[in-house]
Design a protein around this motif. Structure first.
Motif, PDB file in Angstrom:
ATOM      1  N   GLY A   1      -2.201   2.341 -10.774  1.00  0.00           N
ATOM      2  CA  GLY A   1      -3.131   1.698  -9.858  1.00  0.00           C
ATOM      3  C   GLY A   1      -3.581   0.309 -10.272  1.00  0.00           C
TER       4      GLY A   1
ATOM      5  N   ARG B   1       4.873   3.512  -2.245  1.00  0.00           N
ATOM      6  CA  ARG B   1       4.596   3.697  -3.664  1.00  0.00           C
ATOM      7  C   ARG B   1       4.985   5.080  -4.118  1.00  0.00           C
TER       8      ARG B   1
ATOM      9  N   PHE C   1       1.831  -0.280 -10.490  1.00  0.00           N
ATOM     10  CA  PHE C   1       1.094  -0.424  -9.239  1.00  0.00           C
ATOM     11  C   PHE C   1       0.880   0.930  -8.566  1.00  0.00           C
TER      12      PHE C   1
ATOM     13  N   LEU D   1       5.335  -7.230  -4.918  1.00  0.00           N
ATOM     14  CA  LEU D   1       4.226  -6.354  -4.526  1.00  0.00           C
ATOM     15  C   LEU D   1       4.399  -5.865  -3.093  1.00  0.00           C
TER      16      LEU D   1
ATOM     17  N   THR E   1       4.656  -1.925  -1.735  1.00  0.00           N
ATOM     18  CA  THR E   1       3.731  -1.400  -0.739  1.00  0.00           C
ATOM     19  C   THR E   1       4.465  -1.027   0.538  1.00  0.00           C
TER      20      THR E   1
END
Lengths: 660, 299
Positions: A50, A263, A46, A255, A259
């Motif tokens: 990306g 990151r 992530f 996730l 975030t």
């Protein structure tokens, strides 16, 4: 500075359990450590490449169920599961990543989301294997049987007993540290550079022989393996697993953790994991929730006032987030039963983080620290390898030529976009050791030719032989590996990498260390890195950029960017170098240097194709010139001949210089 | 043989529903290369608002059919509104900062919120949706078919046809197509591409809400009805190709029928597996979808 943090973190990890007396909180701590492993792994995908994965809960669940079924069906315990779990999860990861990452776009997100839901259904249904909705019971693992030794080492009382919660904590902590170490090493290696490069410019990555597809798959499979490892640890920590432990929500929590924490850091994901694990507790108690909402609102108001005074021009942009924080507090006052609205709060948090905290807590803190003292935040590891002339070049391997002595032989190349023929059956022969000019008015097909030769476009017709082999069907990274390097008309550097890192990406082909060599930091991996750094520094000094080696590429002036691109292309040890308008935007003295550089490249045995609009450059250094116009080859020969050719003059100046 | 025909027919019905939802993905993907990960929830909330509306209308002594027909414009308007909100809150800023993760997470978050609110308003149980047509099955040849199933197929086709006609014939539709072809160029020609994207989201949710009230009479409605439908439509969109209208219908039919056959001949528990398998298969063999065109990236 970083070392200090690492030691502090380690000490905290070791000592923390001594301050926690309640078994409940110790269990939470273990869960945080386990989630941290998943989230750190997710960050590779992530944060670095990306891509978005909404299937990590399923991969986590696959790890847990590997442990569960091994025990339930075959009586195989904890230690073997630690190997099997990551392996099985990595296999499923490859199954998803191999098809889904072939295309750019939100495909990985869509596929992993579908996968996540279906895995949960399957675990439920395949009760012959997984015991279905009833779940599987496990016990904390046994230590090895060290009864014989415990008589004189009573301190390690590890006689075939089940681990206590505290002991299990240290097992998990060990794996957390191992995860951090491995991830740090991977990211600092050529693989990590590839992950960052492919994000900055996928096309340049491919043309440097660093396949975007392959490295995205590597990143995802690695990440899946970490999720699998965490799954095994989770199964033995919870001591009971059931299908709904691994629902869609959990993926979103992972996730959110990346975030929110931040990151592209190690601290961020751990912080995020801690928040996510504590979240249900937070949302269970309405009063605690109100207090926290009040605190957030207070912080937002203070920060808002601070910004409003310091940066009046940004006043408007902060009104919305501050208002949202206040509204959130008011909302918390009106709530009667928080549990019913848990998911709404969760959703609002995601929205808030995505828009107002995109770099996460760690990123936000970094920003503040940078404002106070920029020196405290270090962006890149400084590479201070010294280069010299001897290391700049390697011997160019002898090329296989065609019967008529060409290094590259293109026959009848046709490139059609819909009805437009950008190249209409063009033949192109390049003699080895020459500088071959490719000129023509704008839109004549020069850059299209470059893109065909480097595999960015698949030609509609015709064939190309290079170095004795046909190139049909090869993709850009394979063509790069065969020895064709290029620069781009619209400069394609890896903006966020330093100059020397840019060149190191070009040197990717010199690394033979595998993933495991890097993870274990074996001598071979270190040797290669050392050699590549010296080589990179040497190349930088050849193009005259050695003084700026640790500067980010995006900070360079335009002319120097073009030189860096040439350096990066040279790192590929090409037999053929394609330069697409290298002199565009350069000042007169820069152009003089450039001409010298191109000559030297040729003198080292590298064949060059040069697209250029500066005719003086073309005429002075090219051995042969090919002229294109509207996709047709209209002239070819020595510079002087071409210059005198009436069709060339007509193409450039118009009119009817040529008699019908 | 009769069973096979029966399975195929009911597979077609389900497949058309998938196709309409996937059609919604296609609309937004064309204009902005983004799509609503909460599309399933858009369908669900459309169906539930439809349920409340139709019950209210029946309470006014209207017949079920006329109540159903009166409800249609209401839920379509609701869908338009809901889609615009999703775009405004979840997508607009992410497009501006070019963050793929941004819109994916934001649309998921909005989906979660919608589902949670729906649970609190309509409860967690599945609810019966009054059927506007007779519920007795008709015997056509070897297959028994509910009138509502026919209505689903016809309604789905009509909706997609209407949106397509609008896009091709009206000037507003041309703005949508222009934006889909080249957002920057369309912007330079004076088209407000931002509102075109909002509009595409509105249309997308409208299609989802419509699909919701189409499917509701033959299944049950409830807060949890959307998630799986939204996922299946992902599979359909990828199988058929995110850029092809025919692809969606074919993809929907393939998936709907395969699922029914798997459910009957293997086990109803494995009904959801072919979606993922087909999805991975198509991505490996033809990444742009069965009917999609491979795009050439320009450098």
């Amino acid at each position: 500075m970083k070392k200090l943090f690492a030691i502090l973190g380690l000490a905290l990890l070791v000592l923390l359990p001594f301050f926690i007396t309640s078994p409940y909180y110790l269990h939470l701590l273990i869960t945080i450590a386990i989630f941290s492993i998943v989230v750190l792994g997710l960050d590779i995908v992530f944060g670095y490449t990306g891509e978005v994965s909404i299937g990590h809960s399923a991969l986590f669940g696959i790890g847990a169920y590997t442990a569960g079924t091994l025990l339930f069906q075959f009586g195989i315990g904890f230690w073997p599961s630690l190997i099997a779990g990551p392996l099985v999860a990595a296999m499923f990861g490859a199954l998803l990543a191999l098809p889904a990452l072939q295309v750019t776009g939100p495909y990985l997100a869509m596929v992993t989301l579908a996968f996540g839901t279906i895995v949960q259904i399957l675990i439920n249904e395949m009760d012959w294997l997984t015991n279905g909705p009833l779940g599987i019971k496990l016990n904390t693992p046994n230590f090895f049987d060290w009864r014989d030794y415990s008589s004189f080492l009573p301190f390690f009382d590890m006689s075939a007993k089940r681990m206590k919660e505290m002991q299990y904590y240290y097992v998990v902590a060990f794996f957390l540290i191992a995860t951090i170490v491995v991830i740090n090493r991977i990211l600092a290696s050529h693989l990590g550079r590839a992950f960052e490069a492919l994000r900055d410019s996928p096309i340049a990555s491919d043309c440097m022989g660093v396949s975007v597809y392959k490295h995205k798959v590597i990143a995802f499979v690695t990440s899946a393996a970490f999720a699998g490892l965490a799954g095994v640890l989770f199964a033995y920590s919870e001591q009971y697993i059931a299908p709904n432990n691994f629902a869609f929500d959990l993926s979103i929590q992972f996730l959110l953790a990346v975030t929110m924490g931040g990151r592209k850091s190690r601290l961020g994901p751990i912080l995020g994991a801690a928040i996510v694990v504590f979240l249900p507790n937070l949302l269970a108690d309405i009063n605690l929730f109100r207090i926290i909402a009040a605190l957030i609102a207070a912080v937002a108001v203070v920060a808002g006032i601070f910004v409003a005074i310091k940066q009046p021009e940004n006043r408007r942009s902060i009104i919305v987030p501050v208002a949202l924080c206040l509204a959130f507090f008011v909302f918390s006052l009106f709530l009667q039963k928080i549990t019913d609205y848990k998911l709404t709060v969760f959703g609002l948090m995601i929205l808030f983080v995505v828009y107002y905290l995109p770099d996460g807590i760690v990123g936000f803190l970094k920003q503040i620290v940078t404002q106070i003292n920029p020196a405290l935040v270090k962006g890149h590891a400084v590479i201070d390898a010294k280069g010299d002339d001897a290391h700049a070049w390697t011997k160019v391997a002898p090329a296989t030529l065609t019967a008529d002595g060409s290094l590259l032989d293109g026959r009848g190349i046709l490139m059609q976009f819909g009805g437009l023929k950008a190249l209409d059956t063009v033949d192109l022969k390049i003699k080895p050791g020459t500088i071959h000019g490719l000129i023509g008015p704008n839109g004549s097909g020069k850059s299209t030719m470059m893109n065909v030769l480097t595999g960015i476009y698949v030609p509609t017709g015709g064939e190309v032989t290079f170095d004795g082999r046909a190139m049909a069907g090869l993709k850009s990274p394979e063509i790069a590996a065969r020895g064709i390097a290029r620069t781009f008309q619209n400069v394609q550097l890896f903006d966020e990498l330093t100059l020397i890192e840019n060149v190191l990406v070009g040197l990717h082909h010199t690394y033979h260390a595998t993933f495991f060599d890097v993870a274990a930091s074996l001598p071979r991996a270190r040797r290669e890195e050392q050699a590549a750094r010296i080589r990179a520094a040497s190349i930088l000094s050849f193009v005259g950029l050695d003084k700026l080696a640790n500067e980010e590429a995006r900070n360079l002036p335009y002319g120097k960017m073009r030189l860096l691109e040439i350096g990066r292309a040279l790192a590929l040890d090409p037999k053929l170098l394609l330069l697409d308008e290298p002199a565009a935007g350069l000042t007169a003295p820069d152009i003089k240097d450039l001409v010298g550089i191109i000559r030297k490249i040729r003198d080292h045995g590298i064949t060059v194709i040069l697209i250029e609009h500066h005719m003086d450059v073309v005429m002075s250094i090219c051995d042969t010139v090919t002229v294109l116009d509207f996709g047709h080859k209209i002239a070819e020969g020595k510079p002087a001949e071409v210059q005198a050719n009436p069709r060339v003059i007509e193409a450039y100046l118009g009119g009817s210089a040529v008699a019908a | 043989m009769d069973i096979l025909a029966q399975l195929v027919v009911s597979g077609i019905t389900v497949g058309m529903i998938y196709a309409v939802i996937a059609f919604g993905y296609q609309l937004t993907f064309a204009t902005s290369e983004t799509l609503n990960f909460g599309q399933g929830e858009a369908l669900m909330v459309g169906a539930l608002v439809g349920l409340t509306t139709i019950n209210f209308l029946i309470g006014l002594n209207l017949g079920t059919l006329s109540a159903y027909l009166l409800m249609l414009p209401v839920i379509m308007a609701f869908g338009l509104l809901q889609g615009s909100i999703v775009e405004f809150l979840g997508v607009r800023k992410a497009i501006a900062i070019k963050s793929e993760a941004g819109w994916i997470m934001a649309t998921i978050a909005i989906g979660i919120i919608i589902k949670n609110l729906a649970e609190n308003i309509w409860g967690r149980d599945a609810l019966k949706f009054p059927s506007p047509l007779a519920e007795a099955s008709l015997q056509i040849g070897p297959v028994r078919i509910q009138p509502m199933e026919i209505a689903i197929v016809v309604g789905a086709l009509l909706l997609m046809l209407a949106v397509e006609l609008f896009n091709r014939r009206s000037i507003y539709g041309k703005a949508v197509v222009a934006t889909a072809n080249d957002r920057d160029a369309a912007g330079l020609m004076g088209i407000n591409t931002k509102s075109v994207i909002t509009f595409s989201y509105a249309l997308s949710s409208m299609a989802a809400a419509f699909a919701g009230v189409l499917v509701a009479p033959i299944t049950l409605t409830g807060a949890s009805m959307g998630a799986v439908l939204g996922l299946k439509a992902f599979a359909v969109a990828i199988i058929g190709g995110l850029s092809s209208g025919i692809g969606l219908i074919v993809g929907g039919l393939i998936l709907g029928i395969t699922e029914n056959l798997t459910g009957y001949y293997i086990s109803s528990g494995y009904k959801d597996v072919p979606g993922l398998v087909l999805l991975l298969l198509v991505l490996s063999l033809k990444p742009s979808g069965l009917f999609g065109k491979a795009t050439i990236k320009k450098v």
